[in-house]
Design a protein around this motif. Structure first.
Motif, PDB file in Angstrom:
ATOM      1  N   SER A  86       1.115  32.367  -0.139  1.00  0.00           N
ATOM      2  CA  SER A  86       2.043  32.674  -1.221  1.00  0.00           C
ATOM      3  C   SER A  86       3.073  33.668  -0.709  1.00  0.00           C
ATOM      4  CB  SER A  86       1.310  33.264  -2.436  1.00  0.00           C
ATOM      5  OG  SER A  86       2.229  33.696  -3.424  1.00  0.00           O
TER       6      SER A  86
ATOM      7  N   PHE B  83       1.343  38.047  -6.585  1.00  0.00           N
ATOM      8  CA  PHE B  83       0.281  37.066  -6.779  1.00  0.00           C
ATOM      9  C   PHE B  83      -1.074  37.686  -6.439  1.00  0.00           C
ATOM     10  CE2 PHE B  83      -2.008  33.075  -6.368  1.00  0.00           C
ATOM     11  CZ  PHE B  83      -1.398  32.301  -7.344  1.00  0.00           C
TER      12      PHE B  83
ATOM     13  N   PRO C   1      -1.716  29.358  -5.698  1.00  0.00           N
ATOM     14  CA  PRO C   1      -0.269  29.488  -5.514  1.00  0.00           C
ATOM     15  C   PRO C   1       0.423  28.130  -5.620  1.00  0.00           C
ATOM     16  CG  PRO C   1      -1.478  30.650  -3.779  1.00  0.00           C
ATOM     17  CD  PRO C   1      -2.473  29.796  -4.514  1.00  0.00           C
TER      18      PRO C   1
ATOM     19  N   LEU D 267       3.351  27.453  -3.883  1.00  0.00           N
ATOM     20  CA  LEU D 267       4.385  27.606  -2.863  1.00  0.00           C
ATOM     21  C   LEU D 267       5.071  26.272  -2.576  1.00  0.00           C
ATOM     22  CD1 LEU D 267       5.634  29.673  -0.870  1.00  0.00           C
ATOM     23  CD2 LEU D 267       3.930  28.928   0.798  1.00  0.00           C
TER      24      LEU D 267
END
Length: 377
Positions: A95, A100, A347, A349
């Motif tokens: 991430s 986060f 995450p 991403l």
């Protein structure tokens, strides 16, 4: 780093089958991989904390580690073969959002006798291989290909032994791979900076490797000047990697399914994870910005986007919907799970870029699969 070694049988469970209750998270086939160690075959699930050990003359053993602490973020796994068993390395998913929830790296060794050794709170997290000394891990970025001095700087390596101990080794070359053949252990290193070939379109790099024979007892430092290095070309390295790589195990209904224990996740971490995933889809209609300040959508024709979170932890989903020329009859929608089944944050991403690629390549379901004017993609 913390380690513990489970006695034989402590983590051995009867083979059981449990139904999938993923609440919308897709379970992919081919998640089991296996390695052969002596006369035993060890199969490891890449997502679930479980392995099976099949040895000649013994009933199948099922071992698990559902309470292994890996932090508040979902993890990915890497499976490696070792001389006495299989290693499984867990690393937090990537991430770029500093808010986060954090994760921790961990590793387990599954021995051919069914015992499990655990390592948690690892500082070095990049596995490079396994020898009789243990699992070799390193950390840090890759040296600058154009800076020769970086390739000769001291590198830290952690070696996790199957008895639960760990050793730190300093090497004056960047480690590439560690392996053992016929009781002979080697550390493969990058033998200096790569050779650079430049043309009008850019540069390509050809790396050179050297294999260092390792002594039975590791010293605190490994130096190129003291090693009887053996040159190793890229083809030979590929063969060594292929020989040690785990193979995909055949699907079988008899394989066990054992889940991670659910972790407690603070409300602040829950909110941070949800907000992070929603931010991934911020400004889809003005995603790209030109040097002159003009903006354009993530994908040509994308408009009227809407992002919202649905349901409670750990079943929370983020849904993004919009109109697009690919489906003029209604709206397209993409849904992401924010937490895994253990309650850890997942995450998102590059989720927007992945969405753009699907839209631009028309990798979409048939319109007939739409429900109430919404086509899930």
């Amino acid at each position: 780093m913390v380690s513990d070694r489970s006695a034989i049988g402590t983590d051995i469970l009867p083979v059981t089958l449990r139904g999938w209750e993923g609440h919308g998270m897709r379970r992919e086939a081919g998640r089991w991989v296996e390695v052969t160690v002596s006369s035993a075959v060890i199969a490891v699930h890449r997502e679930d904390p479980v392995a099976t050990v099949d040895a000649i003359g013994r009933d199948r053993q099922v071992v698990s580690w559902p309470d292994l602490p890996v932090g508040r973020r979902s993890v990915t796994s890497t499976v490696l073969a070792g001389p006495s068993g299989a290693w499984v390395v867990y690393q937090p998913m990537e991430s770029e959002d500093p808010s986060f929830p954090k994760g921790d790296a961990a590793a387990v060794h599954v021995c051919v006798d069914g015992s499990v050794t655990r390592f948690t709170m690892l500082e070095d997290t990049q596995p490079v291989g396994a020898t009789g000394h243990g699992l070799w891990l390193t950390s840090g970025g890759f040296p600058d290909p154009n800076d020769p001095t970086e390739w000769h700087q001291r590198q830290r390596l952690s070696v996790l032994a199957t008895d639960g101990t760990a050793h730190i080794v300093q090497a004056d070359r960047k480690a590439a791979f560690a392996f053992e053949e016929q009781a002979s252990a080697h550390l493969v290193v990058y033998d200096g900076p790569p050779d650079v070939n430049r043309d009008g379109r850019g540069a390509t790099y050809a790396y050179r490797y050297a294999a260092w024979p390792l002594p039975a007892h590791l010293p605190a430092r490994l130096r190129a000047a003291d090693m009887h290095a053996e040159p190793l070309d890229e083809g030979a390295l590929r063969e060594a990697l292929a020989a040690k790589a785990p193979v995909t195990a055949e699907e079988s209904p008899s394989r066990p399914e054992l889940r991670w224990d659910v972790i407690p996740l603070a409300p602040a971490d829950q909110a941070a994870a949800i907000d992070s995933v929603k931010r991934e889809f911020d400004s889809l209609e003005n995603y790209w910005r030109a040097p002159d300040g003009r903006t354009s959508p993530l994908s040509d024709g994308l408009a009227d986007s809407h992002v919202e979170s649905i349901d409670e932890w750990p079943r929370t989903r983020v849904e993004v919907s919009f109109t697009h020329p690919s489906y003029r009859e209604g709206r397209l929608r993409r849904t992401l799970r924010v937490f895994d089944d253990a309650g850890r944050a997942r995450p998102a991403l590059y989720a927007a870029i992945h969405l753009m690629e699907d839209l631009d390549t028309r990798a979409l379901p048939e319109p007939e699969k739409a429900r109430d004017g919404v086509l899930d993609i």
